[in-house]
Design an enzyme around this catalytic site. Structure first.
Site, PDB file in Angstrom:
ATOM      1  N   LYS A 296      -8.078 -17.097   5.366  1.00  0.00           N
ATOM      2  CA  LYS A 296      -9.079 -16.958   6.278  1.00  0.00           C
ATOM      3  C   LYS A 296      -8.988 -15.866   7.337  1.00  0.00           C
ATOM      4  O   LYS A 296      -7.728 -15.543   7.337  1.00  0.00           O
ATOM      5  CB  LYS A 296      -9.282 -18.361   7.095  1.00  0.00           C
ATOM      6  CG  LYS A 296      -8.278 -18.276   8.422  1.00  0.00           C
ATOM      7  CD  LYS A 296      -8.470 -19.796   9.354  1.00  0.00           C
ATOM      8  CE  LYS A 296      -9.115 -19.553  10.426  1.00  0.00           C
ATOM      9  NZ  LYS A 296      -8.126 -18.722  11.432  1.00  0.00           N
TER      10      LYS A 296
ATOM     11  N   ARG B  77       0.863  -1.187  -0.129  1.00  0.00           N
ATOM     12  CA  ARG B  77       0.054  -0.074  -0.033  1.00  0.00           C
ATOM     13  C   ARG B  77       0.899   1.254  -0.071  1.00  0.00           C
ATOM     14  O   ARG B  77       0.397   2.241  -0.299  1.00  0.00           O
ATOM     15  CB  ARG B  77      -1.081  -0.037   1.117  1.00  0.00           C
ATOM     16  CG  ARG B  77      -2.063  -1.068   0.569  1.00  0.00           C
ATOM     17  CD  ARG B  77      -3.402  -0.721   1.552  1.00  0.00           C
ATOM     18  NE  ARG B  77      -2.983  -0.983   2.977  1.00  0.00           N
ATOM     19  CZ  ARG B  77      -3.861  -0.626   4.081  1.00  0.00           C
ATOM     20  NH1 ARG B  77      -5.029  -0.189   3.748  1.00  0.00           N
ATOM     21  NH2 ARG B  77      -3.369  -1.003   5.387  1.00  0.00           N
TER      22      ARG B  77
ATOM     23  N   ASP C 213     -12.434 -18.725  15.286  1.00  0.00           N
ATOM     24  CA  ASP C 213     -11.055 -18.599  15.070  1.00  0.00           C
ATOM     25  C   ASP C 213     -10.783 -19.960  14.163  1.00  0.00           C
ATOM     26  O   ASP C 213      -9.806 -20.256  13.437  1.00  0.00           O
ATOM     27  CB  ASP C 213     -10.094 -18.241  16.057  1.00  0.00           C
ATOM     28  CG  ASP C 213      -8.704 -18.191  15.584  1.00  0.00           C
ATOM     29  OD1 ASP C 213      -8.643 -17.973  14.288  1.00  0.00           O
ATOM     30  OD2 ASP C 213      -7.905 -18.543  16.191  1.00  0.00           O
TER      31      ASP C 213
ATOM     32  N   HIS D  78     -10.826 -25.155  10.452  1.00  0.00           N
ATOM     33  CA  HIS D  78      -9.922 -25.998  10.795  1.00  0.00           C
ATOM     34  C   HIS D  78     -10.699 -27.480  11.341  1.00  0.00           C
ATOM     35  O   HIS D  78     -10.386 -28.403  10.869  1.00  0.00           O
ATOM     36  CB  HIS D  78      -8.725 -25.552  11.903  1.00  0.00           C
ATOM     37  CG  HIS D  78      -8.104 -24.616  11.282  1.00  0.00           C
ATOM     38  ND1 HIS D  78      -7.861 -24.302   9.980  1.00  0.00           N
ATOM     39  CD2 HIS D  78      -7.504 -23.601  12.103  1.00  0.00           C
ATOM     40  CE1 HIS D  78      -7.317 -23.078   9.900  1.00  0.00           C
ATOM     41  NE2 HIS D  78      -7.176 -22.441  11.073  1.00  0.00           N
TER      42      HIS D  78
ATOM     43  N   LYS E  10       0.666 -28.768  22.880  1.00  0.00           N
ATOM     44  CA  LYS E  10       0.064 -28.495  21.476  1.00  0.00           C
ATOM     45  C   LYS E  10      -0.227 -29.895  20.985  1.00  0.00           C
ATOM     46  O   LYS E  10       0.634 -31.012  21.091  1.00  0.00           O
ATOM     47  CB  LYS E  10       1.301 -27.912  20.723  1.00  0.00           C
ATOM     48  CG  LYS E  10       1.145 -28.021  19.113  1.00  0.00           C
ATOM     49  CD  LYS E  10       0.613 -26.608  18.848  1.00  0.00           C
ATOM     50  CE  LYS E  10       0.342 -26.528  17.365  1.00  0.00           C
ATOM     51  NZ  LYS E  10      -0.228 -25.838  16.741  1.00  0.00           N
TER      52      LYS E  10
ATOM     53  N   GLU F 139      -3.716 -25.786  21.849  1.00  0.00           N
ATOM     54  CA  GLU F 139      -2.427 -24.955  21.738  1.00  0.00           C
ATOM     55  C   GLU F 139      -1.816 -24.472  22.868  1.00  0.00           C
ATOM     56  O   GLU F 139      -2.554 -24.122  23.929  1.00  0.00           O
ATOM     57  CB  GLU F 139      -2.744 -23.795  20.769  1.00  0.00           C
ATOM     58  CG  GLU F 139      -3.210 -24.138  19.376  1.00  0.00           C
ATOM     59  CD  GLU F 139      -3.384 -22.966  18.379  1.00  0.00           C
ATOM     60  OE1 GLU F 139      -2.453 -22.589  17.751  1.00  0.00           O
ATOM     61  OE2 GLU F 139      -4.578 -22.580  18.601  1.00  0.00           O
TER      62      GLU F 139
ATOM     63  N   ASP G 230      -7.531 -22.901   3.648  1.00  0.00           N
ATOM     64  CA  ASP G 230      -7.705 -23.408   5.039  1.00  0.00           C
ATOM     65  C   ASP G 230      -6.532 -24.494   5.272  1.00  0.00           C
ATOM     66  O   ASP G 230      -6.540 -25.352   4.441  1.00  0.00           O
ATOM     67  CB  ASP G 230      -9.116 -24.317   5.186  1.00  0.00           C
ATOM     68  CG  ASP G 230      -9.109 -24.838   6.643  1.00  0.00           C
ATOM     69  OD1 ASP G 230      -7.996 -24.971   7.236  1.00  0.00           O
ATOM     70  OD2 ASP G 230     -10.198 -24.591   7.497  1.00  0.00           O
ATOM     71  N   HIS G 231      -5.414 -23.690   5.851  1.00  0.00           N
ATOM     72  CA  HIS G 231      -3.989 -24.358   5.682  1.00  0.00           C
ATOM     73  C   HIS G 231      -4.173 -25.740   6.427  1.00  0.00           C
ATOM     74  O   HIS G 231      -3.302 -26.822   6.045  1.00  0.00           O
ATOM     75  CB  HIS G 231      -3.076 -23.427   6.391  1.00  0.00           C
ATOM     76  CG  HIS G 231      -3.017 -23.533   7.982  1.00  0.00           C
ATOM     77  ND1 HIS G 231      -3.829 -22.709   8.705  1.00  0.00           N
ATOM     78  CD2 HIS G 231      -2.382 -24.195   8.643  1.00  0.00           C
ATOM     79  CE1 HIS G 231      -3.696 -23.013   9.833  1.00  0.00           C
ATOM     80  NE2 HIS G 231      -2.837 -23.771  10.120  1.00  0.00           N
TER      81      HIS G 231
ATOM     82  N   LYS H 125      -2.237 -30.004   5.214  1.00  0.00           N
ATOM     83  CA  LYS H 125      -1.474 -31.100   6.068  1.00  0.00           C
ATOM     84  C   LYS H 125      -1.572 -32.257   5.658  1.00  0.00           C
ATOM     85  O   LYS H 125      -2.694 -32.611   5.289  1.00  0.00           O
ATOM     86  CB  LYS H 125      -1.853 -30.875   7.610  1.00  0.00           C
ATOM     87  CG  LYS H 125      -1.433 -29.502   8.065  1.00  0.00           C
ATOM     88  CD  LYS H 125      -2.306 -29.605   9.638  1.00  0.00           C
ATOM     89  CE  LYS H 125      -2.146 -27.936  10.159  1.00  0.00           C
ATOM     90  NZ  LYS H 125      -0.964 -27.594  10.790  1.00  0.00           N
TER      91      LYS H 125
HETATM   92  C1  BG6 Z   1      -4.947 -20.240  12.590  1.00  0.00           C
HETATM   93  C2  BG6 Z   1      -5.712 -19.479  13.709  1.00  0.00           C
HETATM   94  O1  BG6 Z   1      -5.921 -20.237  11.695  1.00  0.00           O
HETATM   95  O2  BG6 Z   1      -4.708 -21.581  13.003  1.00  0.00           O
HETATM   96  C3  BG6 Z   1      -4.656 -19.426  14.841  1.00  0.00           C
HETATM   97  O3  BG6 Z   1      -5.895 -18.322  13.421  1.00  0.00           O
HETATM   98  C4  BG6 Z   1      -4.167 -20.860  15.157  1.00  0.00           C
HETATM   99  O4  BG6 Z   1      -5.301 -19.079  15.928  1.00  0.00           O
HETATM  100  C5  BG6 Z   1      -3.600 -21.619  13.997  1.00  0.00           C
HETATM  101  O5  BG6 Z   1      -3.215 -20.734  16.122  1.00  0.00           O
HETATM  102  C6  BG6 Z   1      -3.431 -23.123  14.398  1.00  0.00           C
HETATM  103  O6  BG6 Z   1      -2.577 -23.478  13.135  1.00  0.00           O
HETATM  104  P1  BG6 Z   1      -1.839 -24.893  13.538  1.00  0.00           P
HETATM  105  O7  BG6 Z   1      -1.355 -25.231  11.826  1.00  0.00           O
HETATM  106  O8  BG6 Z   1      -0.730 -24.406  14.419  1.00  0.00           O
HETATM  107  O9  BG6 Z   1      -2.571 -25.902  14.066  1.00  0.00           O
END
Ligand code: BG6
Length: 494
Positions: free
Chosen positions: A151, A46, A238, A243, A348, A219, A180-181, A185
């Site tokens: 997202k 920007r 979130d 997820h 975690k 987490e 959606d990451h 995986k």
């Molecule tokens: C994100 C969330 O999309 O995913 C975060 O906004 C979260 O709050 C994260 O920490 C978790 O991703 P992963 O791959 O570490 O389980």
């Protein structure tokens, strides 16, 4: 499948996501020889940022976020072609400059473009609109234009629907890649293979044999570094409709007729749409909200959530959510799905556990049991990607005694794979035009519709019902009670 040459137009190139995940994933693709030959990055900012400066910053980030030595030649090859352009949706003329720049790249042989919006959600619609106004999203003569949206996609059902409508007025569904990451995986994708490429699981994958399913994303991170976003969002929004529901839909969907984006995404959408819609009273009965208080996560001191800068002193935002859901279809009738996710927890851990019904035990009533295995099939994503099956065996010796054991498969041991960011697969798929691992409009909306009763019920309850839990613990006691009342217990977070 071959990734086609393209220009990778990255909005938000100076931001955290681009530096931490997107550009490292491009590096990993280059290292694996999967980046197309005709590839270039256009960083959109920007304010004016010289390409050299950005290249230098990205190089530093590669070294920081790639957990092994970075090959300078590969890094150079990825970043050599980087150019920068200033474009701001509030300044239409700046998109003309972008158009001109991309036009020049086209004359140099770059036929296709990915527009990757690594920006805050408020930017999704305006940037897409400005790209469309500049004619940059039109596909013609086999030249493709793809829009990648990060997202969070909406903050509730109404806003997700509105965003879908806005985007679909500009481009066709096949051009939209909603990320959606979790779908990048390995283990998450492996759920499909495990279920549908093996003959032994599917016959027992139903209410006749499965007692319940637990989905956990716990987490250790707290929210200090993104407190104002988080306080307006909370654990449910979130993590759950995106997820956790990706995990749920892959575990619970019917077998798709074909392995293609249409069939797979239709089945995923169907199962999400079958999540029982509950009343406000039922939503409160079947959910737990928690908020962390002062405590220690490993050796790290974590302050009370409400004392965090950027968090309202009387915040009712949950940092932990647990839900009990039912899926109203033939396969899952009567099988509860328990979901839990939270921040600042002891460990975690990301996993899906399928707990099978107990065997009729009468024969072993008087047998010594050291440790009883619950017949869990555990699909583990964190800390190790893999699959574990728990079952009971006889302890060696002349007497009959029973002990629970585990059969373990770990990706790392078996395939010796380097850990990936999860983004590599997704970016590669986007370059090959495969959107099987991206969310379709109906799936996103079905996810929001399923959590809507909880969002509404929690909103009207305000602070009532928010349970404190010490940072570093396993979450609020009420989450244990949610299962205890059904005669069940959460798997312990190890
Ligand atoms: C994100 C969330 O999309 O995913 C975060 O906004 C979260 O709050 C994260 O920490 C978790 O991703 P992963 O791959 O570490 O389980």
């Amino acid at each position: 499948r071959v990734a086609e040459g393209c220009g990778f137009v990255l909005f938000g190139v100076t931001g955290d996501l681009a530096h931490r995940l997107v550009v490292p994933a491009l590096y990993n693709l280059a290292e694996a020889g999967l980046l197309p030959k005709d590839f270039c990055i256009v960083g959109v900012t920007r304010s004016d940022v010289p390409a050299d400066k950005l290249r230098e910053d990205l190089n530093t980030s590669l070294a920081k976020f790639i957990k092994r030595p970075v090959d300078p030649e590969i890094a150079k090859s990825v970043l050599a072609c980087l150019s920068t352009v200033r474009a701001d949706p509030s300044d239409p003329a700046s998109f003309d400059v972008l158009k001109k720049h991309l036009g020049e790249l086209e004359t140099r042989g770059v036929a296709n473009f990915i527009f990757y919006l690594a920006v805050p959600p408020s930017g999704f619609a305006p940037i897409s609109q400005s790209l469309a106004n500049a004619g940059l999203l039109k596909e013609q003569q086999g030249r493709w234009r793809r829009l990648v949206i990060e997202k969070p996609f909406g903050t509730d059902l109404a806003s997700a629907r509105a965003l879908n409508q806005q985007l679909l007025a500009l481009v066709d569904e096949h051009q939209i890649y909603r990320i959606d990451h979790y779908l990048g995986k390995e283990t998450v994708q492996n759920i499909l293979v495990l279920r549908f490429a093996n003959g032994m699981f599917e016959p027992i994958w139903n209410r006749n044999h499965i007692d319940h399913v637990q989905i956990t994303v716990s987490e250790t991170l707290d929210v200090a570094h993104r407190s104002s976003f988080y306080d307006a969002t909370g654990a449910l929004r979130d993590m759950v409709p995106n997820h956790l529901f990706q995990l749920l839909s892959l575990v619970a969907m019917e077998p798709p007729a074909r392995f293609d984006a249409h069939a797979v995404r239709s089945e995923k959408g169907e199962v999400l749409a079958a999540i029982q819609q509950v009343s406000h009273v039922e939503a409160l009965e079947n959910s737990v909200r928690g908020q962390y208080t002062t405590g220690k996560v490993s050796d790290r001191q974590v302050d009370d959530y409400r004392t965090t800068d950027g968090v309202a002193k009387n915040s009712a935002t949950e940092t932990y959510a647990a839900l009990k859901l039912s899926i109203d279809n033939w396969r899952w009738a009567g099988v509860p799905f328990y979901l839990r996710t939270g921040k600042a927890l002891r460990a975690k851990r990301t996993e899906v556990a399928i707990r099978f019904k107990r065997a009729p035990f009468s024969m072993f009533r008087d047998t010594a049991i050291d440790h009883f295995a619950q017949n869990d099939l555990v699909i583990s994503i964190e800390p190790n990607e893999g699959v574990t099956l728990q079952f009971n065996t006889k302890v060696p010796g002349p007497e009959i005694a029973i002990n629970g054991v585990e059969m373990k498969f770990r990706y790392e041991d078996y395939f010796k794979v380097a850990p990936s960011t999860g983004y590599e697969t997704l970016l590669y798929d986007c370059m090959t035009g495969d959107n099987i691992l991206f969310q379709r409009a109906d799936g996103i909306e079905a996810g929001w519709a399923a959590v809507e009763p909880f969002i509404e019920a929690w909103k009207s309850a305000g602070q009532d019902g928010v349970q404190g839990y010490a940072a570093g613990s396993d979450g609020p006691a009420a989450a244990d009670e949610l299962l205890e009342r059904d005669g069940r217990a959460w798997r312990r977070l190890t």
